[in-house]
Structure formats: structure tokens, C-alpha cells
Design an enzyme around this catalytic site. Structure first.
Site, PDB file in Angstrom:
ATOM      1  N   LYS A 112       0.834  -1.215   0.000  1.00  0.00           N
ATOM      2  CA  LYS A 112       0.000   0.000   0.000  1.00  0.00           C
ATOM      3  C   LYS A 112       0.863   1.258   0.000  1.00  0.00           C
ATOM      4  CE  LYS A 112      -4.423  -1.490   0.656  1.00  0.00           C
ATOM      5  NZ  LYS A 112      -4.905  -2.479   1.580  1.00  0.00           N
ATOM      6  N   LYS A 195      -3.052 -12.827  -5.586  1.00  0.00           N
ATOM      7  CA  LYS A 195      -4.190 -13.426  -4.878  1.00  0.00           C
ATOM      8  C   LYS A 195      -5.521 -12.835  -5.350  1.00  0.00           C
ATOM      9  CE  LYS A 195      -4.373 -10.308  -0.914  1.00  0.00           C
ATOM     10  NZ  LYS A 195      -4.461 -10.085   0.502  1.00  0.00           N
ATOM     11  N   LYS A 198     -10.444  -8.565  -2.815  1.00  0.00           N
ATOM     12  CA  LYS A 198     -11.626  -7.712  -2.727  1.00  0.00           C
ATOM     13  C   LYS A 198     -11.398  -6.366  -3.392  1.00  0.00           C
ATOM     14  CE  LYS A 198     -12.073  -8.440   1.930  1.00  0.00           C
ATOM     15  NZ  LYS A 198     -12.595  -8.413   3.289  1.00  0.00           N
TER      16      LYS A 198
HETATM   17  P1  TYM Z   1      -9.635 -10.034   5.014  1.00  0.00           P
HETATM   18  O1  TYM Z   1     -10.930  -9.379   5.339  1.00  0.00           O
HETATM   19  O2  TYM Z   1      -8.767  -9.406   3.979  1.00  0.00           O
HETATM   20  O3  TYM Z   1      -9.908 -11.518   4.547  1.00  0.00           O
HETATM   21  C1  TYM Z   1     -10.709 -12.407   5.313  1.00  0.00           C
HETATM   22  C2  TYM Z   1     -10.143 -13.809   5.252  1.00  0.00           C
HETATM   23  O4  TYM Z   1     -10.067 -14.274   3.901  1.00  0.00           O
HETATM   24  C3  TYM Z   1      -8.764 -14.749   3.625  1.00  0.00           C
HETATM   25  N1  TYM Z   1      -8.447 -14.497   2.207  1.00  0.00           N
HETATM   26  C4  TYM Z   1      -8.055 -15.437   1.343  1.00  0.00           C
HETATM   27  N2  TYM Z   1      -7.848 -16.759   1.492  1.00  0.00           N
HETATM   28  C5  TYM Z   1      -7.446 -17.444   0.399  1.00  0.00           C
HETATM   29  N3  TYM Z   1      -7.252 -16.879  -0.826  1.00  0.00           N
HETATM   30  C6  TYM Z   1      -7.447 -15.551  -1.008  1.00  0.00           C
HETATM   31  N4  TYM Z   1      -7.264 -15.006  -2.202  1.00  0.00           N
HETATM   32  C7  TYM Z   1      -7.858 -14.766   0.112  1.00  0.00           C
HETATM   33  N5  TYM Z   1      -8.138 -13.445   0.272  1.00  0.00           N
HETATM   34  C8  TYM Z   1      -8.491 -13.303   1.569  1.00  0.00           C
HETATM   35  C9  TYM Z   1      -7.859 -13.962   4.557  1.00  0.00           C
HETATM   36  O5  TYM Z   1      -6.627 -14.625   4.764  1.00  0.00           O
HETATM   37  C10 TYM Z   1      -8.703 -13.893   5.812  1.00  0.00           C
HETATM   38  O6  TYM Z   1      -8.567 -15.080   6.566  1.00  0.00           O
HETATM   39  N6  TYM Z   1      -6.599  -8.810   8.816  1.00  0.00           N
HETATM   40  C11 TYM Z   1      -7.659  -9.701   8.391  1.00  0.00           C
HETATM   41  C12 TYM Z   1      -8.869  -9.671   9.286  1.00  0.00           C
HETATM   42  C13 TYM Z   1      -8.586  -9.834  10.736  1.00  0.00           C
HETATM   43  C14 TYM Z   1      -8.314 -11.051  11.414  1.00  0.00           C
HETATM   44  C15 TYM Z   1      -8.163 -10.697  12.782  1.00  0.00           C
HETATM   45  C16 TYM Z   1      -8.191 -12.365  10.997  1.00  0.00           C
HETATM   46  C17 TYM Z   1      -8.578  -8.843  11.672  1.00  0.00           C
HETATM   47  N7  TYM Z   1      -8.342  -9.371  12.898  1.00  0.00           N
HETATM   48  C18 TYM Z   1      -7.880 -11.669  13.734  1.00  0.00           C
HETATM   49  C19 TYM Z   1      -7.911 -13.328  11.960  1.00  0.00           C
HETATM   50  C20 TYM Z   1      -7.753 -12.981  13.311  1.00  0.00           C
HETATM   51  C21 TYM Z   1      -8.099  -9.325   6.977  1.00  0.00           C
HETATM   52  O7  TYM Z   1      -7.907  -8.230   6.542  1.00  0.00           O
HETATM   53  O8  TYM Z   1      -8.796 -10.300   6.334  1.00  0.00           O
END
Ligand code: TYM
Length: 329
Positions: A112, A195, A198
């Protein structure tokens, strides 16, 4: 003994198959034998600008997606991050134990800040991982089921837990990340080197959980493929490998077995089969989603915040004492 599990999704952008296959699908299995907590991390979402009305709507939508995917509020605790104030309080304390260099090393921050420059992004994007560490550590979490893109954040969480424990005495459980085998990193349909995301600029990058059958067919038809015409599961064919992983996870078969079913057939048959498997998953999922009312979700989230809040309050009382804050008698 049951293990404490914690994970979350940001209420921003369109949830896609990567989010489902990398994270939520594992949660549904894991909630059966563990003490699971699933959070909607709205405080993380505002690290980039969000429209307030849209953020509120998305927060409810993610909660509905959890329920429609099979998260059972009778087994797991579902709640909204901002409903439990202790997350931000612990994040602040962890910030004071974190080196700036540790945060600047995070791939997500580097990406970013390279794109928009340090003048163009908020400090929240830098300190984002300490908030995630707070989410996890607050609940004595043992297991964090996530996609591979979160591994670096979990590593930092472990470091911070150990650092706090060394300095102030045993307080936090050292958590482990848990990745899905084939779903750990679902790649973009338009570019198998990146990857599925979103925030992708092209909607041909992902299949959203809300895409209808026509859109799915169109996107799969357009998905990039590798050279050659055979359907094989191999590292040398990253685009096909990714499509086979999606197919495998949604049909609960091994990718090699699926490749075997397409011997002598070409990409067109394979893509038709894949689109059908995706639609067969999405159609009943979307029907369930449509039937969940706002009222129903609000009741679940309120109960979840009460449960999480009481755990967080107990933990923070101990943390404040250890850090040296005067009790408010
Ligand atoms: P976020 O919202 O970007 O994504 C949510 C979950 O989806 C998984 N993910 C993927 N898995 C496989 N292939 C992909 N292309 C892919 N894109 C996203 C992410 O790994 C995630 O598990 N920081 C985190 C949210 C968070 C969190 C936490 C997670 C905040 N606090 C505590 C676990 C524990 C995030 O931005 O996920």
C-alpha cells in the site's frame, strides 16, 4: 479439550470465493469441536476511507454471510469488533511494544505504501497488525484459521505475545495460524500470480459470493489458462492449478481426481464443469442469505458482543494491572 479459535473478515469490498475457501469454509468445520469466535472487523475496515452508511450495511451483510455459510450461533460467538472496546485498548498497549521497523516490514503495508506513498496513506494501515494481534490475544486464542496472506500478521502476533509475557509475566497464549490445504491462497482468475482480492480493479479477478449464475459463467469463461490443452494438476500450470483447487474445494474431491475426470477433454468442458460446481454452491448459499433478516442478525450480534465483552473485560483487568495502571476504585 476444546481450543479457543478466533478469526475475522473486514466489512469492505465484495466477499469472494478466496475469503470463503481460505477462511470461512474451515471455520464451519472447526466450530464443531472448538470454542470459536468469529468477528466482523469494522475497526480494520476504516484503515482506508469507508462511506459510513455503506460500512454499516456491509457489517450486517458479513454477519449474514457467516450465518448463510453455516456458522452456527449456538456453537460459535459472532460479534462486531467495535462493540467490544477492549480491542482498541489492547491494540494501543501492544503498539507501545511494537517496533516501527516490524510494522514497516509487513507485505500489506509495503504494497500500500509503495502504491500511494507514505504521504498518501493513514497511520492506521501501519498499525493495523497490532489491532489484529489484540483481537487474537484478548481471548487466549490457540488457533487462528486464515488464508496465507495473513501468516505474517500472525507471526507478529506471536512475537508480541512473547514480548509482553517476557516483560510483564505470563499473560497471553501464543497462537498458531491454521491454513486450509488447497484453499490457503486462491489466486486471481485474471492473473494467477496475484491473490484473488476484494480490492482488485477488475471484477474478472474474483467470483463474489453474491454473483449470479450468468456472471459466474462469464467470469469462468474469461479466466486465464495456461498453454497446452490438457487438464493436469501441476505447479507448472498455475492458472489451471488454481481453478482445480476451487473445483476440488467446492466438490470435496481431490484435484488430481478431478483432473482425471477430464482426460481427453479440453478447457471448454472443464470450465463448464467448474462453473456448474460454483453455481451449485452459490445458489443455495444465496437463497439462505436472502432469508436472513436484519433483526435476526442483530440479536445474534448483541448476544455475541455480550459474551466477547465479558471475556475481554476480565482479560483487560489483568493486563492493566500488569502494565501498571492504577485501578479506578
Ligand atoms: P480479510 O478481510 O482481507 O480476509 C478475510 C479472510 O479471507 C482470507 N483471504 C483469502 N484466502 C485465500 N485466498 C485468497 N485469495 C484470500 N483473500 C483473503 C484472509 O486470509 C482472511 O482469513 N486482517 C484480516 C482480518 C482480521 C483477522 C483478525 C483475521 C482482523 N483481525 C484476527 C484473523 C484474526 C483481513 O484483513 O482479512
Amino acid at each position: 479439550m476444546k481450543k479457543r479459535l478466533f478469526s475475522g473478515v473486514q466489512p469492505s469490498g465484495n466477499l469472494h470465493l478466496g475469503n470463503y475457501l481460505g477462511a470461512i469454509k474451515q471455520w464451519v468445520e472447526l466450530q464443531k469441536d472448538n470454542e470459536a469466535m468469529f468477528c466482523i472487523v469494522d475497526l480494520h475496515a476504516i484503515t482506508v476511507p469507508q462511506d459510513p452508511a455503506e460500512l454499516r450495511k456491509k457489517t450486517l451483510e458479513i454477519a449474514k454471510i457467516y450465518l448463510a455459510a453455516g456458522i452456527d450461533p449456538g456453537k460459535a460467538t459472532l460479534f462486531v469488533q467495535s462493540h467490544v472496546k477492549e480491542h482498541t485498548e489492547l491494540a494501543w498497549i501492544l503498539n507501545t511494544l511494537t517496533k516501527i521497523a516490524e510494522l514497516e516490514r509487513m507485505t500489506q503495508f509495503k504494497d500500500k505504501s509503495q502504491k500511494d506513498g507514505k504521504e498518501g496513506i493513514g497511520a492506521g494501515l501501519l498499525t493495523y497488525p497490532t489491532l489484529m494481534a489484540a483481537d487474537i490475544l484478548l481471548y487466549d486464542t490457540a488457533v487462528v484459521p486464515v488464508g496465507k496472506d495473513q501468516s505474517q500478521h500472525i507471526e507478529l502476533t506471536r512475537t508480541l505475545a512473547k514480548r509482553f509475557n517476557d516483560r510483564f509475566g505470563e499473560m497471553f497464549v501464543i497462537p498458531e495460524g491454521k491454513l486450509s490445504k488447497e484453499g490457503a491462497l486462491i489466486m486471481g482468475l485474471d492473473d494467477p500470480t496475484k491473490k484473488m482480492s476484494k480490492s482488485a480493479t477488475s471484477e474478472y479477478n474474483y467470483i463474489a459470493l453474491t454473483d449470479d449464475a450468468e456472471t459466474v459463467k462469464k467470469k469462468i469463461k474469461k479466466a486465464v489458462t495456461d498453454s497446452g490443452s490438457e487438464i493436469v494438476y501441476a505447479d507448472e500450470k498455475p492458472a489451471l492449478k488454481n481453478l482445480l483447487n476451487i473445483y476440488a474445494l467446492l466438490s470435496n474431491k481431490k484435484p488430481e481426481v478431478i483432473a482425471g475426470e477430464y482426460v481427453g477433454k479440453g478447457y471448454s468442458d472443464f470450465k463448464n464443469g467448474l462453473a456448474e460446481v460454483i453455481v451449485n454452491f452459490l445458489a443455495p448459499f444465496q437463497a439462505r442469505l436472502k432469508n436472513i433478516s436484519d433483526e435476526e442478525v442483530l440479536v445474534v450480534l448483541k448476544a455475541g458482543a455480550e459474551k466477547a465483552g465479558s471475556l475481554a473485560e476480565q482479560k483487560m483487568r489483568q493486563v492493566r494491572e500488569r502494565v501498571g495502571f492504577l485501578a479506578n476504585y
